[in-house]
Design a protein around this motif. Structure first.
Motif, PDB file in Angstrom:
ATOM      1  N   ILE A 274       0.840  -1.205   0.000  1.00  0.00           N
ATOM      2  CA  ILE A 274       0.000   0.000   0.000  1.00  0.00           C
ATOM      3  C   ILE A 274       0.871   1.250   0.000  1.00  0.00           C
ATOM      4  CG2 ILE A 274      -1.607   1.338   1.412  1.00  0.00           C
ATOM      5  CD1 ILE A 274      -2.899  -1.282   2.241  1.00  0.00           C
ATOM      6  N   MET A 275       1.954   1.225   0.770  1.00  0.00           N
ATOM      7  CA  MET A 275       2.844   2.387   0.805  1.00  0.00           C
ATOM      8  C   MET A 275       3.503   2.611  -0.556  1.00  0.00           C
ATOM      9  SD  MET A 275       4.643   2.012   4.558  1.00  0.00           S
ATOM     10  CE  MET A 275       5.710   3.411   4.241  1.00  0.00           C
ATOM     11  N   ALA A 276       3.947   1.520  -1.188  1.00  0.00           N
ATOM     12  CA  ALA A 276       4.586   1.657  -2.498  1.00  0.00           C
ATOM     13  C   ALA A 276       3.600   2.189  -3.540  1.00  0.00           C
ATOM     14  CB  ALA A 276       5.157   0.318  -2.940  1.00  0.00           C
ATOM     15  N   MET A 279       2.701   5.926  -2.710  1.00  0.00           N
ATOM     16  CA  MET A 279       3.747   6.885  -3.085  1.00  0.00           C
ATOM     17  C   MET A 279       3.793   7.081  -4.592  1.00  0.00           C
ATOM     18  SD  MET A 279       6.723   5.674  -0.435  1.00  0.00           S
ATOM     19  CE  MET A 279       7.933   6.800  -1.112  1.00  0.00           C
ATOM     20  N   THR A 280       3.631   5.974  -5.351  1.00  0.00           N
ATOM     21  CA  THR A 280       3.625   6.090  -6.811  1.00  0.00           C
ATOM     22  C   THR A 280       2.444   6.913  -7.299  1.00  0.00           C
ATOM     23  OG1 THR A 280       4.699   3.917  -6.979  1.00  0.00           O
ATOM     24  CG2 THR A 280       3.636   4.782  -8.954  1.00  0.00           C
ATOM     25  N   LEU A 281       1.254   6.654  -6.751  1.00  0.00           N
ATOM     26  CA  LEU A 281       0.071   7.414  -7.161  1.00  0.00           C
ATOM     27  C   LEU A 281       0.196   8.880  -6.757  1.00  0.00           C
ATOM     28  CD1 LEU A 281      -2.829   4.934  -6.336  1.00  0.00           C
ATOM     29  CD2 LEU A 281      -1.898   5.518  -8.581  1.00  0.00           C
ATOM     30  N   THR A 282       0.788   9.141  -5.598  1.00  0.00           N
ATOM     31  CA  THR A 282       0.971  10.531  -5.173  1.00  0.00           C
ATOM     32  C   THR A 282       1.876  11.283  -6.140  1.00  0.00           C
ATOM     33  OG1 THR A 282       0.675   9.904  -2.847  1.00  0.00           O
ATOM     34  CG2 THR A 282       1.768  12.003  -3.294  1.00  0.00           C
ATOM     35  N   ALA A 283       2.967  10.627  -6.559  1.00  0.00           N
ATOM     36  CA  ALA A 283       3.877  11.266  -7.518  1.00  0.00           C
ATOM     37  C   ALA A 283       3.177  11.516  -8.858  1.00  0.00           C
ATOM     38  CB  ALA A 283       5.118  10.402  -7.719  1.00  0.00           C
ATOM     39  N   LEU A 284       2.397  10.535  -9.332  1.00  0.00           N
ATOM     40  CA  LEU A 284       1.679  10.702 -10.595  1.00  0.00           C
ATOM     41  C   LEU A 284       0.630  11.802 -10.508  1.00  0.00           C
ATOM     42  CD1 LEU A 284       1.224   6.967 -11.678  1.00  0.00           C
ATOM     43  CD2 LEU A 284       2.781   8.662 -12.659  1.00  0.00           C
ATOM     44  N   LEU A 285      -0.088  11.849  -9.385  1.00  0.00           N
ATOM     45  CA  LEU A 285      -1.097  12.881  -9.228  1.00  0.00           C
ATOM     46  C   LEU A 285      -0.461  14.262  -9.158  1.00  0.00           C
ATOM     47  CD1 LEU A 285      -3.550  11.204  -6.677  1.00  0.00           C
ATOM     48  CD2 LEU A 285      -3.994  11.743  -9.085  1.00  0.00           C
ATOM     49  N   TYR A 286       0.688  14.368  -8.529  1.00  0.00           N
ATOM     50  CA  TYR A 286       1.373  15.664  -8.466  1.00  0.00           C
ATOM     51  C   TYR A 286       1.809  16.094  -9.865  1.00  0.00           C
ATOM     52  CZ  TYR A 286       4.815  19.229  -7.391  1.00  0.00           C
ATOM     53  OH  TYR A 286       5.523  20.396  -7.356  1.00  0.00           O
ATOM     54  N   TRP A 287       2.345  15.148 -10.637  1.00  0.00           N
ATOM     55  CA  TRP A 287       2.761  15.486 -12.004  1.00  0.00           C
ATOM     56  C   TRP A 287       1.563  15.886 -12.841  1.00  0.00           C
ATOM     57  CZ3 TRP A 287       1.275  13.377 -16.635  1.00  0.00           C
ATOM     58  CH2 TRP A 287       1.998  13.794 -17.762  1.00  0.00           C
ATOM     59  N   TRP A 288       0.465  15.143 -12.712  1.00  0.00           N
ATOM     60  CA  TRP A 288      -0.739  15.456 -13.485  1.00  0.00           C
ATOM     61  C   TRP A 288      -1.273  16.831 -13.113  1.00  0.00           C
ATOM     62  CZ3 TRP A 288      -5.795  16.423 -11.939  1.00  0.00           C
ATOM     63  CH2 TRP A 288      -6.754  16.442 -12.960  1.00  0.00           C
TER      64      TRP A 288
END
Length: 310
Positions: A274-276, A279-288
């Motif tokens: 869940i953490m991995a 973190m990946t979704l958070t980075a993608l959402l920030y980029w988006w």
């Protein structure tokens, strides 16, 4: 018109007089504003002292409650306390040895099946061999008769007594509890069980032991029917680990932690996943968000009227 105005003024004057009179009465009743500074400080000190004495009396009253006459187990530095730490499976295997050779004579693990040990403490072949060491009543067969058969992976670990009455009769009236969920079923379970197993001592003066009783300060009341069963070298571990009393207690507590939380390692693995993913979704959402909103934030809006003012 003049009469009406006079009535209004008279009414306002009466209200003003009533208000002044009321304030004077309140002023006369409230004498605190006439007290000296020393008097106010003295009363404040008396109030703080009274509050402190009340808190002390309450604390002393709580300190002599009968249910608190027990030593509190100190917290040990268990390896599984970390957020991402797993159970020590070598310790789990040794803990099963301790249970089988020492604890199983009195305590049961009736909610644990042999199949749950596969991949945790033993291999499948080893667990099958362990299960075949017991005989299980099964049936009825084609003739309607019950029979005894060797144990299977689907069978639960056997109880040392056929029923509770037999267990009490063999232990001077005390009933050895089932250990399947003993860690979760007691406050500060892992530390309590470890301290209980290693905390036997002589009773204080004036507290005589009855026949079949033993003293342990970590047990409520101090007296219990279970004798000290954990000693140095009470058994030999098959992996050669020195079998000191603390090592034996540590291993069996780790094993009982697993029996109480058989999904322990799975929860830790799920946490890592869940953490991995998070973190990946958070980075993608920030980029988006940055990609989509950067043009909006950098756009300058200008209003141009359709018709110019003359």
């Amino acid at each position: 018109m003049a009469a009406s105005l006079g009535r209004v003024c008279k009414s306002g004057l009466l209200k003003s007089n009533y208000g002044t009179l009321f304030n004077q009465q309140v002023h006369n009743f409230s004498t605190t504003n006439q007290w000296s500074r020393g008097r106010k400080v003295l009363l404040a000190c008396l109030g703080v002292t009274a509050g402190g004495i009340s808190a002390l009396i309450y604390a002393l009253d709580r300190s002599v409650k009968a249910d608190d006459l027990v030593a509190h187990a100190p917290n040990q530095k268990w390896g599984f306390y970390g957020m991402l730490s797993s159970l020590d499976h070598r310790s789990l295997r040794r803990g099963f040895e301790v249970y089988k050779n020492v604890c199983a004579a009195c305590h049961s693990l009736q909610y644990i099946a042999y199949r749950q040990l596969v991949g945790v403490t033993h291999t499948e072949a080893e667990v099958k061999a362990l299960a075949e060491e017991i005989l299980v009543k099964d049936g009825p067969n084609d003739l309607g008769e019950y029979f005894m058969r060797p144990g299977k992976l689907s069978d639960n670990l056997p109880s040392p007594y056929p029923n509770e009455e037999a267990a009490r009769a063999a232990n001077n009236g005390s009933y050895p509890p089932d250990l399947s969920f003993i860690i979760n079923g007691t406050h500060n379970g892992e530390n309590y069980v470890f301290s209980l197993l290693t905390g036997y001592c002589d009773p204080p003066a004036g507290m005589p032991l009855r026949e079949g009783q033993y003293f342990n300060p970590y047990f409520a009341g101090g007296f219990l029917g279970m004798p000290q069963i954990i000693y140095d070298e009470v058994l030999e571990f098959e992996d050669g680990t020195p079998a000191s009393a603390s090592q034996i207690a540590k291993d069996v507590v780790e094993f009982l932690m697993w029996t109480s939380n058989s999904e322990f390692d799975e929860r830790k693995r799920l946490t890592i996943k869940i953490m991995a993913i998070g973190m990946t979704l958070t980075a993608l959402l920030y980029w988006w968000k940055y990609h989509k909103w950067t043009t909006v934030k950098s756009t300058k809006l200008l209003y141009t009227p359709k018709y110019k003012k003359q």
